[in-house]
Scaffold this active site. Structure first.
Site, PDB file in Angstrom:
ATOM      1  N   SER A   1     -63.361   6.702  -7.934  1.00 38.36           N
ATOM      2  CA  SER A   1     -62.442   7.845  -7.910  1.00 38.36           C
ATOM      3  C   SER A   1     -62.310   8.453  -6.522  1.00 38.36           C
ATOM      4  O   SER A   1     -63.253   8.412  -5.713  1.00 38.36           O
ATOM      5  CB  SER A   1     -62.968   8.911  -8.870  1.00 38.36           C
ATOM      6  OG  SER A   1     -62.288  10.125  -8.681  1.00 38.36           O
TER       7      SER A   1
ATOM      8  N   TYR B   1     -69.075  14.744 -11.183  1.00 38.94           N
ATOM      9  CA  TYR B   1     -68.198  13.601 -11.487  1.00 38.94           C
ATOM     10  C   TYR B   1     -68.026  12.729 -10.231  1.00 38.94           C
ATOM     11  O   TYR B   1     -68.276  11.525 -10.256  1.00 38.94           O
ATOM     12  CB  TYR B   1     -66.842  14.116 -11.993  1.00 38.94           C
ATOM     13  CG  TYR B   1     -65.796  13.040 -12.084  1.00 38.94           C
ATOM     14  CD1 TYR B   1     -65.764  12.164 -13.163  1.00 38.94           C
ATOM     15  CD2 TYR B   1     -64.851  12.870 -11.069  1.00 38.94           C
ATOM     16  CE1 TYR B   1     -64.816  11.151 -13.237  1.00 38.94           C
ATOM     17  CE2 TYR B   1     -63.898  11.864 -11.139  1.00 38.94           C
ATOM     18  CZ  TYR B   1     -63.885  11.013 -12.217  1.00 38.94           C
ATOM     19  OH  TYR B   1     -62.946  10.010 -12.292  1.00 38.94           O
TER      20      TYR B   1
ATOM     21  N   LYS C   1     -55.182  12.977 -23.206  1.00 37.71           N
ATOM     22  CA  LYS C   1     -56.183  13.587 -22.330  1.00 37.71           C
ATOM     23  C   LYS C   1     -56.086  15.113 -22.362  1.00 37.71           C
ATOM     24  O   LYS C   1     -56.925  15.807 -21.782  1.00 37.71           O
ATOM     25  CB  LYS C   1     -56.013  13.084 -20.890  1.00 37.71           C
ATOM     26  CG  LYS C   1     -56.365  11.620 -20.732  1.00 37.71           C
ATOM     27  CD  LYS C   1     -56.314  11.161 -19.297  1.00 37.71           C
ATOM     28  CE  LYS C   1     -57.469  11.719 -18.505  1.00 37.71           C
ATOM     29  NZ  LYS C   1     -57.576  11.130 -17.163  1.00 37.71           N
TER      30      LYS C   1
HETATM   31  N1  LIG Z   1     -56.717   9.225 -14.576  1.00 32.79           N
HETATM   32  C1  LIG Z   1     -57.036   9.469 -13.305  1.00 32.79           C
HETATM   33  O1  LIG Z   1     -56.293  10.156 -12.578  1.00 32.79           O
HETATM   34  C2  LIG Z   1     -58.297   8.906 -12.708  1.00 32.79           C
HETATM   35  C3  LIG Z   1     -58.565   9.145 -11.348  1.00 32.79           C
HETATM   36  C4  LIG Z   1     -59.736   8.631 -10.791  1.00 32.79           C
HETATM   37  C5  LIG Z   1     -60.598   7.878 -11.554  1.00 32.79           C
HETATM   38  N2  LIG Z   1     -60.337   7.679 -12.869  1.00 32.79           N
HETATM   39  C6  LIG Z   1     -61.298   6.891 -13.654  1.00 32.79           C
HETATM   40  O2  LIG Z   1     -60.602   5.855 -14.314  1.00 32.79           O
HETATM   41  C7  LIG Z   1     -61.213   5.574 -15.583  1.00 32.79           C
HETATM   42  C8  LIG Z   1     -60.201   5.699 -16.684  1.00 32.79           C
HETATM   43  O3  LIG Z   1     -59.660   7.016 -16.624  1.00 32.79           O
HETATM   44  P1  LIG Z   1     -58.665   7.564 -17.713  1.00 32.79           P
HETATM   45  O4  LIG Z   1     -57.779   8.538 -17.041  1.00 32.79           O
HETATM   46  O5  LIG Z   1     -58.078   6.429 -18.465  1.00 32.79           O
HETATM   47  O6  LIG Z   1     -59.677   8.373 -18.627  1.00 32.79           O
HETATM   48  P2  LIG Z   1     -59.770   8.498 -20.220  1.00 32.79           P
HETATM   49  O7  LIG Z   1     -60.726   9.612 -20.477  1.00 32.79           O
HETATM   50  O8  LIG Z   1     -58.421   8.555 -20.820  1.00 32.79           O
HETATM   51  O9  LIG Z   1     -60.451   7.118 -20.653  1.00 32.79           O
HETATM   52  C9  LIG Z   1     -61.828   6.938 -20.667  1.00 32.79           C
HETATM   53  C10 LIG Z   1     -62.194   6.218 -21.965  1.00 32.79           C
HETATM   54  O10 LIG Z   1     -63.603   6.013 -21.979  1.00 32.79           O
HETATM   55  C11 LIG Z   1     -64.068   6.256 -23.291  1.00 32.79           C
HETATM   56  N3  LIG Z   1     -65.463   6.659 -23.207  1.00 32.79           N
HETATM   57  C12 LIG Z   1     -65.958   7.817 -22.687  1.00 32.79           C
HETATM   58  N4  LIG Z   1     -67.291   7.826 -22.803  1.00 32.79           N
HETATM   59  C13 LIG Z   1     -67.639   6.660 -23.397  1.00 32.79           C
HETATM   60  C14 LIG Z   1     -68.881   6.110 -23.806  1.00 32.79           C
HETATM   61  N5  LIG Z   1     -70.027   6.759 -23.603  1.00 32.79           N
HETATM   62  N6  LIG Z   1     -68.887   4.889 -24.378  1.00 32.79           N
HETATM   63  C15 LIG Z   1     -67.726   4.228 -24.617  1.00 32.79           C
HETATM   64  N7  LIG Z   1     -66.517   4.714 -24.276  1.00 32.79           N
HETATM   65  C16 LIG Z   1     -66.483   5.910 -23.667  1.00 32.79           C
HETATM   66  C17 LIG Z   1     -63.185   7.375 -23.834  1.00 32.79           C
HETATM   67  O11 LIG Z   1     -63.182   7.402 -25.260  1.00 32.79           O
HETATM   68  C18 LIG Z   1     -61.838   6.994 -23.223  1.00 32.79           C
HETATM   69  O12 LIG Z   1     -61.129   6.154 -24.104  1.00 32.79           O
HETATM   70  C19 LIG Z   1     -62.373   6.553 -15.708  1.00 32.79           C
HETATM   71  O13 LIG Z   1     -63.539   5.914 -15.264  1.00 32.79           O
HETATM   72  C20 LIG Z   1     -61.994   7.668 -14.750  1.00 32.79           C
HETATM   73  O14 LIG Z   1     -63.132   8.356 -14.269  1.00 32.79           O
HETATM   74  C21 LIG Z   1     -59.205   8.164 -13.469  1.00 32.79           C
END
Ligand SMILES: NC(=O)c1ccc[n+]([C@@H]2O[C@H](COP(=O)([O-])OP(=O)(O)OC[C@H]3O[C@@H](n4cnc5c(N)ncnc54)[C@H](O)[C@@H]3O)[C@@H](O)[C@H]2O)c1
Length: 325
Positions: free
Chosen positions: A131, A154, A193
């Site tokens: 991230s 985070y 979300k």
């Molecule tokens: N969306 C953004 O802008 C962004 C930016 C930087 C990094 N990220 C990273 O990208 C990845 C995906 O992000 P996103 O926006 O799709 O987030 P999101 O929260 O929509 O998806 C994360 C998924 O992980 C699952 N999850 C959480 N804890 C879990 C666990 N203990 N065991 C199994 N499943 C679990 C959740 O149910 C969810 O479906 C994440 O790692 C996030 O930190 C996202």
């Protein structure tokens, strides 16, 4: 390329579900397995759900689903029995306002190490979500290897994923471990979300509902907003990488929250903007991805400026608004 077996952790979430559908549509012979814990009834003190996965993101998905928790050894043991080629590790506590440091480190860093070991044992590629939070508020453009000074747990947990990766790659650079530092991603399938969805969606829905939006004073804070289709391109290019590495994934441009407002107005018509005090002690005020590494190594080329991404996303924003009216 031979038909592959792909595991997507966090596949019920925003980015993971987009990846799952990308593979389903473009590589119909691939075996796609989603591993996700989905959401339960639990919430953090902020009121946000403790995990954000939602079955509605997967309506139409025809692959396999394993419901499990990456923190639970007997759940991830199921993955050891599968002969897979690539793991996209998206599962995480993605909510940057969570303060439970132990839980965030366990879920984002330690569970990653367990999954990475499984990939290494199987000679499978590990492509994981890091991230822009790793940079905190250090000066932009944000370059891999400098200004890595996270301001919250985070960002720290994501930096620890990258530092663990660097240690391994330092000894063996050819190992297929790719860390992708996503900047501010927006686009289809982020609706569930809720309050942690992008400002593009939140402002779009507020504008449609109230004809008025609220922004932190005075909307000139800048972020690198990246459209989901560019993020998926970066994920796909990563699967073809011939060596390991950590890369920024953004649009390459810092744009302001006022720019989002102007782009939204060009599609939704005029609406009022109220500027309010920012209650957060930590808030990134200027991020911009330096893309030199990912362009040179993976051939990544973002296709969507903020205005293009918003134009492509508007029909979905309108549809979500109609649904929740
Ligand atoms: N969306 C953004 O802008 C962004 C930016 C930087 C990094 N990220 C990273 O990208 C990845 C995906 O992000 P996103 O926006 O799709 O987030 P999101 O929260 O929509 O998806 C994360 C998924 O992980 C699952 N999850 C959480 N804890 C879990 C666990 N203990 N065991 C199994 N499943 C679990 C959740 O149910 C969810 O479906 C994440 O790692 C996030 O930190 C996202």
């Amino acid at each position: 390329m031979k038909n592959q077996t792909i595991i997507i952790t966090g596949g019920a979430g925003f980015i993971g579900s987009n990846l799952a559908f990308y593979f389903q549509e473009n590589y119909p012979d691939y075996h796609i397995i989603i591993f996700d814990k989905f959401r339960d009834n639990l919430t953090f003190p902020s009121g946000n759900p403790t995990s954000l996965g939602h079955f509605k993101n997967l309506i139409g998905f025809r692959g396999e689903i394993i419901t499990g928790d990456i923190n639970n050894p007997s759940d991830i043991a199921k993955l050891k029995t599968i002969d897979f080629d690539v793991m996209y590790h998206m599962a995480a506590i993605s909510d940057t306002t969570v303060m439970d440091q132990k839980l965030v480190m366990q879920t984002n860093h330690l569970a990653f190490l367990d999954l990475l070991n499984i990939c290494l044992e199987k000679n499978a590629k590990m492509i994981y979500a890091s991230s822009a939070g790793t940079y905190g508020n250090t000066s932009a453009p944000n370059k891999i290897g400098s200004g890595e000074n996270p301001e919250n747990i985070y960002g720290f947990s994501k930096l620890m994923m990258d530092i663990s990766t660097r240690k391994i790659l330092c000894k063996n650079p050819q190992l297929p471990i790719i860390g992708l530092r996503f900047f501010n991603v927006y686009g289809e399938r982020e609706f569930y979300k809720g309050k942690t969805a992008s400002m593009v969606l939140q402002l779009g829905l507020q504008a449609l509902k109230e004809k008025k939006v609220k922004l932190f004073e005075f909307g000139e804070q800048k972020r690198d907003f990246v459209y989901i289709k560019d993020v998926i391109d970066a994920c796909i290019l990563s699967s073809k990488a011939t060596k390991g590495g950590i890369y920024n994934v953004g649009s390459g441009h810092a744009r302001s929250f006022n720019d989002i407002i102007n782009a939204l107005k060009s599609h939704l018509g005029d609406f009022e903007v109220e500027y309010i005090k920012n209650p957060y002690t930590f808030f990134q005020t200027h991020t911009e991805a330096d893309l030199s590494g990912i362009k040179a190594d993976l051939g990544y080329k973002p296709r969507f400026e903020l205005e293009d991404g918003i134009a492509s996303y508007i029909p979905e924003i309108k549809a979500r608004f109609e649904e929740c009216k």
